[in-house]
Scaffold this motif. Structure first.
Motif, PDB file in Angstrom:
ATOM      1  N   PRO B   6      12.255  -6.758  -0.420  1.00  0.00           N
ATOM      2  CA  PRO B   6      10.936  -7.002   0.164  1.00  0.00           C
ATOM      3  C   PRO B   6      10.058  -7.796  -0.807  1.00  0.00           C
ATOM      4  O   PRO B   6       9.986  -7.457  -1.990  1.00  0.00           O
ATOM      5  N   LYS B   8       6.207  -9.595  -1.372  1.00  0.00           N
ATOM      6  CA  LYS B   8       4.846  -9.582  -0.856  1.00  0.00           C
ATOM      7  C   LYS B   8       4.073 -10.804  -1.331  1.00  0.00           C
ATOM      8  O   LYS B   8       4.180 -11.201  -2.483  1.00  0.00           O
ATOM      9  N   ASP B  39       8.220  -8.853  -7.502  1.00  0.00           N
ATOM     10  CA  ASP B  39       9.201  -9.178  -6.464  1.00  0.00           C
ATOM     11  C   ASP B  39      10.079 -10.353  -6.900  1.00  0.00           C
ATOM     12  O   ASP B  39      11.239 -10.444  -6.493  1.00  0.00           O
ATOM     13  N   ILE B  63       6.209  -8.862   4.974  1.00  0.00           N
ATOM     14  CA  ILE B  63       5.426  -8.316   6.071  1.00  0.00           C
ATOM     15  C   ILE B  63       4.009  -8.828   5.911  1.00  0.00           C
ATOM     16  O   ILE B  63       3.416  -8.657   4.847  1.00  0.00           O
ATOM     17  N   PRO B  94       0.976   0.936   2.659  1.00  0.00           N
ATOM     18  CA  PRO B  94       2.331   1.243   2.183  1.00  0.00           C
ATOM     19  C   PRO B  94       3.194   2.068   3.140  1.00  0.00           C
ATOM     20  O   PRO B  94       4.374   1.768   3.310  1.00  0.00           O
ATOM     21  N   ALA B 119       2.485  -3.798  -6.249  1.00  0.00           N
ATOM     22  CA  ALA B 119       1.970  -5.110  -5.893  1.00  0.00           C
ATOM     23  C   ALA B 119       0.678  -5.289  -6.670  1.00  0.00           C
ATOM     24  O   ALA B 119      -0.110  -4.355  -6.772  1.00  0.00           O
ATOM     25  N   ASP B 122      -3.046  -4.631  -4.446  1.00  0.00           N
ATOM     26  CA  ASP B 122      -3.519  -3.305  -4.094  1.00  0.00           C
ATOM     27  C   ASP B 122      -3.122  -2.255  -5.132  1.00  0.00           C
ATOM     28  O   ASP B 122      -3.622  -1.132  -5.111  1.00  0.00           O
ATOM     29  N   ASN B 125       1.718   1.119  -5.937  1.00  0.00           N
ATOM     30  CA  ASN B 125       2.906   1.719  -6.542  1.00  0.00           C
ATOM     31  C   ASN B 125       3.441   2.855  -5.664  1.00  0.00           C
ATOM     32  O   ASN B 125       3.581   3.990  -6.096  1.00  0.00           O
ATOM     33  N   GLN B 126       3.697   2.559  -4.403  1.00  0.00           N
ATOM     34  CA  GLN B 126       4.112   3.592  -3.448  1.00  0.00           C
ATOM     35  C   GLN B 126       5.289   3.206  -2.576  1.00  0.00           C
ATOM     36  O   GLN B 126       6.080   4.064  -2.184  1.00  0.00           O
ATOM     37  N   THR B 127       5.377   1.936  -2.188  1.00  0.00           N
ATOM     38  CA  THR B 127       6.215   1.561  -1.057  1.00  0.00           C
ATOM     39  C   THR B 127       7.683   1.954  -1.254  1.00  0.00           C
ATOM     40  O   THR B 127       8.306   2.494  -0.339  1.00  0.00           O
TER      41      THR B 127
HETATM   42  C1  LIG Z   1      -4.645  -8.553   6.850  1.00  0.00           C
HETATM   43  C2  LIG Z   1      -4.657  -7.585   5.695  1.00  0.00           C
HETATM   44  C3  LIG Z   1      -5.839  -6.924   5.400  1.00  0.00           C
HETATM   45  C4  LIG Z   1      -5.898  -6.036   4.329  1.00  0.00           C
HETATM   46  N1  LIG Z   1      -7.072  -5.403   4.070  1.00  0.00           N
HETATM   47  C5  LIG Z   1      -7.141  -4.548   3.043  1.00  0.00           C
HETATM   48  C6  LIG Z   1      -8.354  -3.861   2.735  1.00  0.00           C
HETATM   49  O1  LIG Z   1      -9.374  -4.023   3.413  1.00  0.00           O
HETATM   50  N2  LIG Z   1      -8.370  -3.027   1.676  1.00  0.00           N
HETATM   51  C7  LIG Z   1      -7.263  -2.832   0.910  1.00  0.00           C
HETATM   52  O2  LIG Z   1      -7.332  -2.062  -0.044  1.00  0.00           O
HETATM   53  N3  LIG Z   1      -6.097  -3.434   1.181  1.00  0.00           N
HETATM   54  C8  LIG Z   1      -6.019  -4.295   2.211  1.00  0.00           C
HETATM   55  N4  LIG Z   1      -4.835  -4.920   2.465  1.00  0.00           N
HETATM   56  C9  LIG Z   1      -3.713  -4.669   1.574  1.00  0.00           C
HETATM   57  C10 LIG Z   1      -2.799  -3.611   2.108  1.00  0.00           C
HETATM   58  O3  LIG Z   1      -3.460  -2.399   2.308  1.00  0.00           O
HETATM   59  C11 LIG Z   1      -1.727  -3.450   1.058  1.00  0.00           C
HETATM   60  O4  LIG Z   1      -0.883  -4.541   1.221  1.00  0.00           O
HETATM   61  C12 LIG Z   1      -0.909  -2.210   1.242  1.00  0.00           C
HETATM   62  O5  LIG Z   1      -1.768  -1.136   0.964  1.00  0.00           O
HETATM   63  C13 LIG Z   1       0.321  -2.193   0.351  1.00  0.00           C
HETATM   64  O6  LIG Z   1      -0.021  -1.786  -0.968  1.00  0.00           O
HETATM   65  P1  LIG Z   1       0.689  -2.428  -2.198  1.00  0.00           P
HETATM   66  O7  LIG Z   1       1.070  -3.784  -1.815  1.00  0.00           O
HETATM   67  O8  LIG Z   1      -0.173  -2.223  -3.374  1.00  0.00           O
HETATM   68  O9  LIG Z   1       2.009  -1.535  -2.276  1.00  0.00           O
HETATM   69  P2  LIG Z   1       2.957  -1.274  -3.507  1.00  0.00           P
HETATM   70  O10 LIG Z   1       3.559   0.031  -3.189  1.00  0.00           O
HETATM   71  O11 LIG Z   1       2.227  -1.437  -4.805  1.00  0.00           O
HETATM   72  O12 LIG Z   1       4.049  -2.428  -3.351  1.00  0.00           O
HETATM   73  C14 LIG Z   1       5.290  -2.290  -4.005  1.00  0.00           C
HETATM   74  C15 LIG Z   1       6.344  -3.190  -3.418  1.00  0.00           C
HETATM   75  O13 LIG Z   1       6.483  -2.964  -2.023  1.00  0.00           O
HETATM   76  C16 LIG Z   1       6.891  -4.164  -1.364  1.00  0.00           C
HETATM   77  N5  LIG Z   1       5.858  -4.550  -0.404  1.00  0.00           N
HETATM   78  C17 LIG Z   1       4.595  -4.046  -0.287  1.00  0.00           C
HETATM   79  N6  LIG Z   1       3.956  -4.655   0.722  1.00  0.00           N
HETATM   80  C18 LIG Z   1       4.808  -5.560   1.251  1.00  0.00           C
HETATM   81  C19 LIG Z   1       4.735  -6.504   2.310  1.00  0.00           C
HETATM   82  N7  LIG Z   1       3.625  -6.630   3.031  1.00  0.00           N
HETATM   83  N8  LIG Z   1       5.819  -7.271   2.564  1.00  0.00           N
HETATM   84  C20 LIG Z   1       6.958  -7.147   1.854  1.00  0.00           C
HETATM   85  N9  LIG Z   1       7.088  -6.276   0.831  1.00  0.00           N
HETATM   86  C21 LIG Z   1       6.037  -5.497   0.539  1.00  0.00           C
HETATM   87  C22 LIG Z   1       7.048  -5.205  -2.443  1.00  0.00           C
HETATM   88  O14 LIG Z   1       8.393  -5.207  -2.874  1.00  0.00           O
HETATM   89  C23 LIG Z   1       6.121  -4.673  -3.540  1.00  0.00           C
HETATM   90  O15 LIG Z   1       6.467  -5.142  -4.820  1.00  0.00           O
HETATM   91  C24 LIG Z   1      -4.742  -5.808   3.542  1.00  0.00           C
HETATM   92  C25 LIG Z   1      -3.553  -6.451   3.848  1.00  0.00           C
HETATM   93  C26 LIG Z   1      -3.493  -7.346   4.911  1.00  0.00           C
HETATM   94  C27 LIG Z   1      -2.193  -8.038   5.210  1.00  0.00           C
END
Ligand SMILES: Cc1cc2nc3c(=O)[nH]c(=O)nc-3n(C[C@H](O)[C@H](O)[C@H](O)COP(=O)(O)OP(=O)(O)OC[C@H]3O[C@@H](n4cnc5c(N)ncnc54)[C@H](O)[C@@H]3O)c2cc1C
Ligand SMILES: Cc1cc2nc3c(=O)[nH]c(=O)nc-3n(C[C@H](O)[C@H](O)[C@H](O)COP(=O)(O)OP(=O)(O)OC[C@H]3O[C@@H](n4cnc5c(N)ncnc54)[C@H](O)[C@@H]3O)c2cc1C
Lengths: 310, 249
Positions: B6, B8, B39, B63, B94, B119, B122, B125-127
Motif C-alpha cells: 500500500p 499513500k 512506502d 486509496i 486507518p 504516514a 497524519d 502509525n496504525q494501518t
Molecule cells: C479527502 C481526505 C480528507 C482528509 N481529511 C482529513 C482531516 O480533516 N483530518 C485528518 O486528520 N486527516 C484527514 N485525512 C487523512 C486521513 O484521515 C488519513 O489518511 C488516515 O487517517 C490514515 O492515517 P495515516 O495515513 O497516518 O495512517 P498510518 O497508519 O500512519 O499509515 C501507515 C501506512 O498505511 C498505508 N496507508 C495509509 N493510508 C493509505 C492510503 N490511503 N492508501 C494506501 N496506503 C495507505 C501506507 O502503507 C502507510 O505507510 C484526509 C484524507 C483524505 C483522502
C-alpha cells in the motif's frame, strides 16, 4: 465507566510512559485500572499497585505474554474491553504495536498520540510532524487511545494502594516468536524520561567523536544521550537514540542540540523541551529559530569548553 | 508469492504545511505531493525480495483521489508489476484503509503485505497493525531487516530499548522503518515503461466496504510558536544564562 491503561513493563518495573498515561486517564475521569500482562511479572504488578490514583491492577501472567506480542495481547484486551469506556496505552513502540490491533478487533478507530483531553470523547493530537494540532471527536462506544507522554505530567509512581487481581489468560496464538533482543545497555536515564538530554547530529563526524565529545558533557549534567536521524543512519549511535517525528518524542527541561541543523522532522521530537540550547557552526541553521540560547562556532572547541566550565 | 504494497500520497516531506484560516485542515492546494517515504522503503524491500527469487509479483495499492494514480505510477516505475487504485474523495481513516486492504487481500491472496510504519501527514502509525488484526495475521512492525524463508519471515525490529528479532508465520504484515533499505530512484526508461503497466481502478462500494469516518476533526490549529531566543557570545555567557535566567543547571 472505568478506564483501562495497558502498562508497559519489563516484568519487574514499569516503563516511564505508564504514569503519564494514568495522568491522561485522570483527565478523562473515571475509575482507573492497570493491566499488567507479562511472564513472572509480579514485580511489575506490585509496582503498578503503588501508582497514585489507580483502583485496581489486573494481572495476566503467562509465558506467551513475555515479549508483549500484539498477537497475544490484543485478544486479551478485547476480552475485557466491554467493562471499559476507554483503553489507553503510552505511545511507545509497545503501545503503538498493540493498540491499533485492539481497535481493529473492536471495530473502532484508534486515536494516536493524544497530547490533551478536551472531554471524554474529544482529544488533541499533533499531525504533520507537529506542525498542526487536530482536535478530534470519537463517535465510537469504546475509545482506544495512545498517549504522548510529553503531553501529560506523570502521576506519582508511589503512594497508591490498588488491589491486585489475576485474570484469565488467553491461549497462545503461536503466530510469532521472539528470537532475540539486543537492548542498548546504559547507566544513563532513559531518553523519554530524562530531565536533561544532550543530542548529537551529523556534525559530530563519527561515532568515536560523538562519544569523546558528548559523553563527558552528559556525565556532568546527568543527561541522557540522543541523536538526529542522520547520526543514527551513519551508524554513530544505535537506533534507539533517534529523536524526532519518526523516533522518540522528548520534552526535557534542558535539550542541548550539538551539530544538528534542525530539520522539521527533528524539531517534531524536541521542540516542546523547556529550554533548548543549540551549538552549531552555521549561524543560519534552523535549529537557532527554536533555541533559547544559541552558540555559534566549532562544536569540537565549544563542547569541551562547556564541559570543563560546568 | 505475491506481495502487496500500500502506498499513500502525502504532502512532500520538505513542505512546511500551513493551517487553513478556517481551521478545517491544512492547506493542500498547489502543494507538492509525493509518495510517503516509508512506502518507498516498502516498495524497495518488495523489489529486493523479487530479485532474490522469493516474490513473483508486486502489487501497489493506493486509496484516495484520482491523483493517487501518480503515486502508483511512481511505484510501478520503481519496479512494482501492477497497481490498484481504490478511488474515493472521502476522508479515509486507518480503520477504513485497513478494511479496504483486507478486501483486496481476499481477492489477491498475497503472502506478505508491506506497509510503512507511519504516514508522515497524519502520523497515525496504525494501518498495518489494524490490517493484521482484521486478517488475523501476525505482524512485524518497525522492520529494519527482513529475511523470508519457506513459510516464515525473520524480522529485526526497532524497539524503544534497541533491537528485537522475531519470527512470524506467513501470510503476514510487515511495517517498514527508516533503516530497512535505501529506495532506488526510478530511471527514465522505467518511468516510460511504467505508463504501460496495468492499473485497475475500484471503489469502496465495489469492494463492499463502509468507509464512514469514526473520528470527526473538529478543528486544526497551529501549535503554539516557540519564540526564537538569543545568540550568546561564549560558553561563559551560556552558563550564566542557564544558571541565572533559565535556572536549569
Ligand atoms: C479527502 C481526505 C480528507 C482528509 N481529511 C482529513 C482531516 O480533516 N483530518 C485528518 O486528520 N486527516 C484527514 N485525512 C487523512 C486521513 O484521515 C488519513 O489518511 C488516515 O487517517 C490514515 O492515517 P495515516 O495515513 O497516518 O495512517 P498510518 O497508519 O500512519 O499509515 C501507515 C501506512 O498505511 C498505508 N496507508 C495509509 N493510508 C493509505 C492510503 N490511503 N492508501 C494506501 N496506503 C495507505 C501506507 O502503507 C502507510 O505507510 C484526509 C484524507 C483524505 C483522502
Ligand atoms: C520520512 C522521514 C523521517 C525522518 N525522521 C527523522 C527523525 O525522526 N529525526 C531526525 O532527526 N530526522 C529525521 N529525518 C531526517 C531529517 O530530515 C534530517 O535529514 C536530519 O534530521 C538531519 O540530521 P542532522 O541535523 O544531524 O544533519 P545535517 O542536517 O547534515 O546537519 C548537521 C549540522 O551540523 C553542523 N556542523 C557540522 N560540523 C560542525 C562543527 N564542527 N561544529 C558545529 N556544527 C557543525 C552543520 O552546520 C549542520 O547544521 C527524517 C526524514 C524523513 C524523510
Amino acid at each position: 465507566m472505568a478506564i483501562l491503561v495497558l502498562a508497559e513493563h519489563d516484568n519487574q518495573q514499569l516503563k516511564p510512559g505508564v504514569t503519564n498515561a494514568v495522568a491522561a486517564a485522570q483527565k478523562i475521569g473515571g475509575e482507573i485500572h492497570l493491566l499488567v500482562a507479562g511472564s513472572a511479572c509480579s514485580g511489575a504488578a506490585s509496582a503498578a499497585a503503588q501508582v497514585a490514583g489507580v483502583a485496581k491492577i489486573l494481572v495476566a501472567d503467562a509465558p506467551h505474554y513475555a515479549g508483549g506480542s500484539p498477537e497475544n495481547l490484543a485478544p486479551l484486551l478485547v476480552g475485557i474491553a466491554k467493562n471499559y469506556s476507554h483503553l489507553l496505552a503510552s505511545a511507545s513502540a509497545y503501545g503503538k504495536n498493540v493498540m491499533p490491533r485492539v481497535a481493529a478487533l473492536l471495530d473502532v478507530a484508534q486515536i494516536s498520540e493524544i497530547i490533551s483531553v478536551e472531554s471524554p470523547d474529544t482529544f488533541v493530537r499533533p499531525i504533520y510532524a507537529g506542525n498542526a494540532f487536530a482536535t478530534v471527536q470519537s463517535t465510537d462506544a469504546i475509545k482506544v487511545i495512545t498517549v504522548r507522554a510529553t503531553g501529560f505530567d506523570a502521576v506519582a509512581a508511589t503512594g497508591g494502594a490498588a488491589a491486585i487481581e489475576n485474570i484469565a489468560v488467553a491461549a497462545d496464538s503461536g503466530q510469532s516468536k521472539i528470537l532475540k533482543q539486543e537492548l542498548t545497555k546504559s547507566d544513563r536515564p532513559e531518553l523519554v524520561a530524562a530531565k536533561r538530554i544532550v543530542s548529537g547530529g551529523r556534525g559530530m563526524g563519527d561515532g568515536d567523536k560523538y562519544r569523546q565529545v558528548l559523553e563527558p558533557l552528559a556525565d556532568k549534567l546527568g543527561a541522557a544521550l540522543g541523536a538526529s536521524r542522520a547520526a543514527v543512519d551513519a551508524g554513530f549511535v544505535p537506533n534507539d537514540y533517534q529523536v524526532g517525528q519518526t523516533g522518540k518524542i522528548v520534552a526535557p527541561e534542558l535539550y542541548i542540540a550539538v551539530g544538528i541543523s534542525g530539520a522539521i522532522q527533528h524539531l517534531a521530537g524536541m521542540k516542546d523541551s523547556k529550554v533548548i540550547v543549540a551549538i552549531n557552526k552555521d549561524p543560519e541553521a534552523p535549529i537557532f529559530q527554536v533555541a533559547d540560547y544559541g552558540l555559534v562556532g566549532d562544536l569540537f572547541t565549544l563542547v569541551p569548553e562547556l564541559t570543563a566550565a560546568l | 508469492m505475491k506481495i502487496l504494497v500500500p502506498v499513500k500520497r502525502v504532502v512532500d516531506y520538505n513542505v512546511k504545511v500551513r493551517v487553513k484560516a478556517d481551521q478545517s485542515g491544512v492547506e493542500l492546494t498547489n502543494i507538492k505531493m509525493s509518495m510517503n517515504p516509508f512506502d518507498e522503503i516498502s516498495i524497495e524491500e518488495a523489489i529486493k525480495l523479487r530479485e532474490a527469487g522469493v516474490a513473483t509479483e508486486i502489487i501497489a495499492v493506493s486509496i484516495g483521489v484520482t491523483q493517487c494514480q501518480e503515486t502508483l505510477r511512481t511505484a510501478l516505475a520503481m519496479g512494482a508489476d501492477r497497481a490498484i487504485l481504490v478511488e474515493t474523495v472521502a476522508d479515509v481513516q486507518p480503520l477504513a484503509v485497513a478494511k479496504l486492504l483486507k478486501a483486496i487481500c481476499e481477492k489477491e491472496s498475497p503472502q506478505l503485505v508491506i506497509l510503512g510504519k507511519q504516514a508522515i501527514d497524519d502520523d497515525s502509525n496504525q494501518t498495518g497493525q489494524m490490517l493484521a488484526a482484521l486478517l488475523d495475521w501476525p505482524q512485524a512492525t518497525f522492520a529494519s531487516k527482513v529475511t523470508v524463508t519457506s513459510g516464515m519471515a525473520e524480522v529485526m525490529r526497532e524497539i524503544d530499548g534497541g533491537m528485537e528479532t522475531i519470527e512470524i508465520k506467513l501470510p503476514a504484515i510487515i511495517t517498514t522503518d527508516l533503516r530497512l533499505n535505501t529506495p532506488r530512484y526510478a530511471t527514465l526508461p522505467n518511468i516510460m515503461k511504467a505508463k504501460k503497466k496495468p492499473l485497475d481502478v475500484m471503489t469502496p462500494e465495489t469492494l463492499g466496504v463502509d468507509v464512514t469516518p469514526r473520528l470527526k476533526t473538529l478543528k486544526v490549529v497551529e501549535p503554539p510558536k516557540r519564540k526564537g531566543g538569543v545568540i550568546v557570545t561564549d560558553v561563559a555567557a551560556l552558563i550564566d544564562k542557564l544558571k541565572n535566567e533559565a535556572k536549569v543547571i
